[in-house]
Write an enzyme that holds these catalytic residues in place. Structure first.
Site, mmCIF file in Angstrom:
data_model
loop_
_atom_site.group_PDB
_atom_site.id
_atom_site.type_symbol
_atom_site.label_atom_id
_atom_site.label_comp_id
_atom_site.label_asym_id
_atom_site.label_seq_id
_atom_site.Cartn_x
_atom_site.Cartn_y
_atom_site.Cartn_z
ATOM 1 N N GLU A 259 0.832 -1.206 0.000
ATOM 2 C CA GLU A 259 0.000 0.000 0.000
ATOM 3 C C GLU A 259 0.866 1.256 0.000
ATOM 4 O O GLU A 259 1.073 1.883 1.047
ATOM 5 C CB GLU A 259 -0.938 0.020 1.214
ATOM 6 C CG GLU A 259 -2.081 -0.972 1.137
ATOM 7 C CD GLU A 259 -3.039 -0.857 2.321
ATOM 8 O OE1 GLU A 259 -2.681 -0.194 3.324
ATOM 9 O OE2 GLU A 259 -4.135 -1.439 2.250
ATOM 10 N N GLU A 346 -6.369 -7.162 -0.741
ATOM 11 C CA GLU A 346 -6.694 -6.949 0.676
ATOM 12 C C GLU A 346 -7.997 -6.171 0.782
ATOM 13 O O GLU A 346 -8.217 -5.195 0.067
ATOM 14 C CB GLU A 346 -5.574 -6.176 1.376
ATOM 15 C CG GLU A 346 -5.857 -5.881 2.852
ATOM 16 C CD GLU A 346 -4.747 -5.068 3.510
ATOM 17 O OE1 GLU A 346 -3.561 -5.344 3.216
ATOM 18 O OE2 GLU A 346 -5.061 -4.156 4.297
#
Length: 428
Positions: A259, A346
């Protein structure tokens, strides 16, 4: 004149006749219960301690009535109450979500272990074609699974026996191994011994996934380091070792940055990817590679304008149902319609900080979108951490073969979602 003797006889006759009449009247009244003899009356103390009078007959009669009525009334009431319930269950087992939940929750093995009754397919070698993840025959496929928490935090949940349990009981076909780069003894900050330990854990888990016909994502879990270029050299070294070890495996997927966030732009990420991807491609020309996107892997628009020029590449998109709603779904759908290959590596059903309760309304909308586009996905996270996004309840110490009550609210929702495949006969 009437003699005294006759008068006396008449008197006696009158007395006897009168007694007979009175006795007859009293007898009739007694027979009808209008009067009682004094010796048949007894004292009864009432609730307020005053004296009341009652007849023996009136005390015994209610007892006889109660005894006679109970066996006749009670069975008939029970029969009427229980009969309609099984009839309703048989005729309309899927009429409400509540009834479905009961069915899902009853999917237990003989020893009480929660089992979805589903085993998702293993498709062999994968590739990316026209924005879709496909098998060797070009047929679109969908991977559904779970991401571990950081294996440096919760290594016990990446153990081989845990992975086997997930395959056997949950039926998932992909496991994501999250290896933090900088957080809590991450790979890049804990020293060489720590690096070796984490790599050993990764390899053990990859081998377990392979043995259980599962896909496995090796996740370079960038987070607080924000920009993947911070540890680019370590990433090149790590993925170089991984791909050399698993170049013969069809089931290994490489996620080169989790991320990217903060001030990191798509230009930064693209620059990083253009150096890391060739390291993998030089050894395995066909492996599927996942690339993170800006703003915690939620900005797909910038990627659409300037995609990478490599084959078998997919871009990651992350969401948390309680925080990301209609606007986020619209952005994702726009990218999908434009043909961008997206993998949801995710997601959670709670808030973006990993806490809070499951937003069931938004979760359903997200799952509907995932199913509509056959998106592959991994839910966060496999641990018993005391937070809403952990799939295992915080008070459960077991690392495998969980009972339904061992699951958190998010874990139960995910389990029930998987169980729909068993209910509908559809494995995907």
């Amino acid at each position: 004149m009437v003699s005294k003797k006759k008068k006396f006889g008449a008197f006696i006759f009158a007395v006897i006749f009168s007694i007979a009449i009175v006795g007859g009247i009293f007898g009739v009244c007694y027979y009808k219960g209008i009067v009682s003899y004094p010796w048949q009356i007894k004292n009864v103390t009432s609730a307020d301690n005053t004296i009341a009078f009652s007849k023996e007959e009136t005390v015994s009669e209610p007892e006889e009535v109660v005894v006679e009525e109970k066996p006749e009334v009670k069975p008939s009431v029970e029969t009427e109450e229980t009969k309609p319930e099984p009839e309703t269950t048989v005729e309309e087992p899927e009429t409400t979500e509540e009834e479905q939940d009961v069915d899902f929750n009853s999917l237990l093995s003989e020893d009480g272990i929660a089992n979805t009754g589903v085993k998702l397919d293993y498709y062999g070698a994968l590739s990316v074609s026209d924005g879709k993840l496909v098998d060797s025959h070009g047929k679109e496929v969908q991977l559904t699974g779970i991401s571990t928490h950081g294996i440096n935090w919760f290594p016990e949940f990446a153990a081989p026996e845990t992975i086997a349990s997930l395959r056997n009981n949950f039926g998932i076909n992909v496991i994501r191994l999250a290896m933090y780069t900088s957080d809590y003894n991450g790979y890049c900050v804990g020293g060489s011994d720590n690096q070796k330990d984490l790599m050993d854990k990764i390899c053990s888990a990859v081998d377990a996934a392979t043995e259980n016909d599962m896909y496995v994502i090796i996740d370079w879990h960038t987070l607080n380091d924000e920009n993947p270029n911070t540890y680019k050299a370590e990433s090149i070294q790590f993925f170089g070792e991984m791909v050399r070890k698993y170049k013969g495996n069809d089931n290994v997927i490489y996620e080169i940055c989790n991320e990217p966030n903060g001030d990191t732009t798509w230009s930064d990420i693209k620059s990083y990817a253009k150096e890391v991807i060739p390291v993998i491609r030089n050894v395995d020309s066909d492996a599927v590679i996942l690339v993170g996107t800006p703003e915690w892997s939620s900005d797909l628009e910038s990627v659409q304008d300037d995609p990478l020029n490599f084959k078998n590449i997919m871009y990651t998109y992350h969401f948390y149902a309680a925080s990301h709603k209609d606007d986020a779904r619209a952005e994702l759908e726009s990218a999908l319609e434009a043909g961008l290959p997206v993998f949801i590596s995710e997601y959670g059903l709670v808030s973006a900080d990993g806490n809070g309760s499951v937003d069931t309304k938004e979760a359903k909308k997200w799952y509907d979108l995932i199913d509509e586009y056959k998106l592959s996905s991994c839910i966060w996270n496999l641990s018993n951490k005391d937070e809403g996004s952990a799939l295992i309840s915080a008070d459960c110490q077991s690392t495998l073969d969980w009972k339904y009550e061992d699951l958190s609210d998010e874990g139960k929702y995910f389990f029930d979602k998987l169980s729909e495949g068993n209910k509908t006969g559809n494995d995907n």
